[in-house]
Scaffold this active site. Sequence first.
Site, PDB file in Angstrom:
ATOM      1  CB  SER A 140      40.081  43.592  25.398  1.00 12.48           C
ATOM      2  OG  SER A 140      39.780  44.105  26.663  1.00 12.48           O
ATOM      3  CE1 TYR A 159      45.090  41.557  27.627  1.00 15.45           C
ATOM      4  CE2 TYR A 159      43.307  43.369  27.671  1.00 15.45           C
ATOM      5  CZ  TYR A 159      43.767  42.068  27.378  1.00 15.45           C
ATOM      6  OH  TYR A 159      42.724  41.144  27.355  1.00 15.45           O
TER       7      TYR A 159
END
Length: 273
Positions: A140, A159
């Site tokens: 990401s 994350y």
Amino acid sequence: MARRLVVITGASSGIGAAFARVFARNGWDLALVARREDRLNDLAEEMKAQFGVNSLVIAADLSKATAPQEIVKAVTDAGRQIDGLVNNAGAGQPGEFAETKWADQKRFLQLMLNSYLELIHLVLPGMRERGFGRIVNVSSVSALLPPSPGHTKYSGTIYPGIKSALIKVSEALRIEGQDRNVHVSAVVPGYTMSEFHDVNGARATVSRLPSYWFSTAEEVASAGYDAVERNVPVRVVGTWYKFMSGLARVLPDPAMRWLIASQTRRMAKSAGN
């Protein structure tokens, strides 16, 4: 000669399903992995009808520690070898780290990091021995930018750290495999049009974001396939995110944190939060 086979996790929708279509278009057989077996069966039929490739359907929950070995065993029991791996399965774990239950964080880590690493560890020796392998890890763009507290509502504070680890792992394994024809790449998308935002409750916010912040799942999958074929270690998807990640390399962290925080406040305001 049997076609090469790629294992794709999180294949029931979104980026995973798009990867299945890209690999099938390029002549690969598929091992489709996700929890929703009915969707995998539908995708397998679509790939057979459209591209003439065969698919193994493997219903598995990668938040469970036994899943990686079960997946590899299912492929082996079918008399096939694993020539490619796309680590894509994922979900959000909203909330600040200290305010969530450890059991939830443990499942999140198993799904988002441990399963990726164990699958690689299981398939890599065979790839090296045979002199061929292709591994894609879906990361990401948050891994390339300073963290912002505003994002914890949907993705959680750890994350970006997990996604950053996947980039470093991909870079390191690419070096290890470059003399064995084993290519390893991390594909790095930003916001992607998929069901992910519905599942993690972010649809109301992301629907108000500028269109140039979004890529399609097909664009992400095509970028990932091209990167791993060319043995490019990291491929950022989308002009906007290439600009932002490039900016992060030259601006001091405090300046990037201010910029991201200001963007986050604008998002929250537009969403009415």
